[in-house]
Design a protein around this motif. Sequence first.
Motif, mmCIF file in Angstrom:
data_model
loop_
_atom_site.group_PDB
_atom_site.id
_atom_site.type_symbol
_atom_site.label_atom_id
_atom_site.label_comp_id
_atom_site.label_asym_id
_atom_site.label_seq_id
_atom_site.Cartn_x
_atom_site.Cartn_y
_atom_site.Cartn_z
ATOM 1 N N PHE A 17 57.522 36.822 96.960
ATOM 2 C CA PHE A 17 58.271 36.812 98.217
ATOM 3 C C PHE A 17 59.546 37.659 98.128
ATOM 4 N N GLY A 40 55.523 36.018 107.133
ATOM 5 C CA GLY A 40 55.249 36.195 105.698
ATOM 6 C C GLY A 40 55.536 34.932 104.920
ATOM 7 N N ILE A 41 56.771 34.791 104.424
ATOM 8 C CA ILE A 41 57.107 33.582 103.666
ATOM 9 C C ILE A 41 57.000 32.366 104.595
ATOM 10 N N TYR A 132 49.329 29.724 94.564
ATOM 11 C CA TYR A 132 50.792 29.796 94.774
ATOM 12 C C TYR A 132 51.404 30.298 93.449
ATOM 13 N N TYR A 218 51.727 20.152 101.954
ATOM 14 C CA TYR A 218 51.305 20.405 103.349
ATOM 15 C C TYR A 218 50.464 19.269 103.926
ATOM 16 N N ARG A 388 47.698 36.640 104.405
ATOM 17 C CA ARG A 388 48.111 35.327 104.901
ATOM 18 C C ARG A 388 49.153 35.462 105.999
HETATM 19 C C1 MLT Z 1 55.188 30.202 100.817
HETATM 20 O O1 MLT Z 1 55.408 31.022 101.690
HETATM 21 O O2 MLT Z 1 54.181 30.225 100.107
HETATM 22 C C2 MLT Z 1 56.197 29.125 100.638
HETATM 23 O O3 MLT Z 1 57.264 29.274 101.494
HETATM 24 C C3 MLT Z 1 56.692 29.144 99.302
HETATM 25 C C4 MLT Z 1 57.524 27.953 99.002
HETATM 26 O O4 MLT Z 1 57.461 26.929 99.660
HETATM 27 O O5 MLT Z 1 58.243 28.066 98.023
#
Ligand code: MLT
Length: 409
Positions: A17, A40-41, A132, A218, A388
């Motif tokens: 990111f 994005g993020i 992730y 989530y 994504r």
């Molecule tokens: C993501 O975009 O994958 C998340 O924001 C990352 C996170 O929660 O650290």
Amino acid sequence: MAFVNENYLKLPGSYLFSEIARRVNQFKKENPDADIIRLGIGDVTRPLPPAVVEAMKKAVEEMGSQETFRGYGPEQGYEFLIEKIIDNDFKPRGIELSVDEVFVSDGAKSDTANFQEIFGLDNILAVSDPVYPVYVDSNVMAGRTGMVNARGQFEKIIYLPCTEENGMKPPLPGVRADMIYLCFPNNPTGMTISREELKKWVDYARENRSVILFDAAYEAYIREEGVPHSIFEIEGAREVAVEFRSFSKTAGFTGARCAYTIVPKEVKAYDSSGSAHSLNPLWLRRQTTKFNGVSYPVQAAAAAVFSAEGKKQVRETIDYYMENAGIIRNGLEEAGYRVFGGINAPYIWLKTPGSMKSWDFFDKLMREVNVIGAPGAGFGAHGEGYFRLTAFATRANTEKAIERIRTGL
Ligand code: MLT
């Protein structure tokens, strides 16, 4: 002479990111008038719910008064919050937890990154691919992996390909894995796993004396029946799993920072002589040494998430993001894209048109329609050719972004 931790040198360039942010900032410098929309993020855009804001303000007032001021809190978190977590997030699903099995923290990102510290360096990891990146990078930094290959995969990690053929569900490893990272609903694919499928993982872990590091950040986005919200809904999971949860994506805490991790007392790992050690006191030891707890106003605010108004307001926020997810899913499908996720998760995973490379699609989207997403290849070799988008933008920006993708590419 000071020596570096050479494990850091094994990591490619920058964190996913940060690399996205770097490219966007560069583009903005060159195109100051571009109206950029960020999908994005996974950062939220809805403000903190009013019930949370009220509780935070009240707690700040308490901190400013001699009678109610609080200094260091318990490293594990205040009981007033832990009890609410247990009563609201677990008891209704038939899961019994004691207060010393819940560890409040400043984020699921830091917990998923830090938890590996209490495991030996010889453990073999298994991760989904795509994944992730925090799970992998934190283990590389610790020295639990070998070198990286041309596909971006590290030695000593078992990568479990999530493909269209297997419904984006990681297959059980063919060989023994000691530490297994699972994330459901999944970041980045947005896909879920059934209770029966998750039970296979718990059984595997029990047979192999492995530990499952289950990221449920989530879970609040699950809409369909039959999808487990917690790994502890599965019989036997208390012996082999820890679970990470977060207030970030539910109650808008990405900037406020509050999360929690469940470490049942039964979950164990072994020393070199084969003796079992409960992970719960080891994690407590780690947290009490390296962490001084989440601030009182933030924990008071998190507790308000479980008030009647808080629950209603959080539900509205999640509904809002899930409507965004529907807009993205339907809009992309109508435009002819192959789309995954977005039904029980705020992430939509799409196949790039013409099998375009993920970063090429990232650049095309940014340059031609000023929409930012996350390239699938940034999540692993099997993410190549995918992309994504998040449902966390405002409604107006979500609609605008999809319209631009439909008409502008
Ligand atoms: C993501 O975009 O994958 C998340 O924001 C990352 C996170 O929660 O650290």
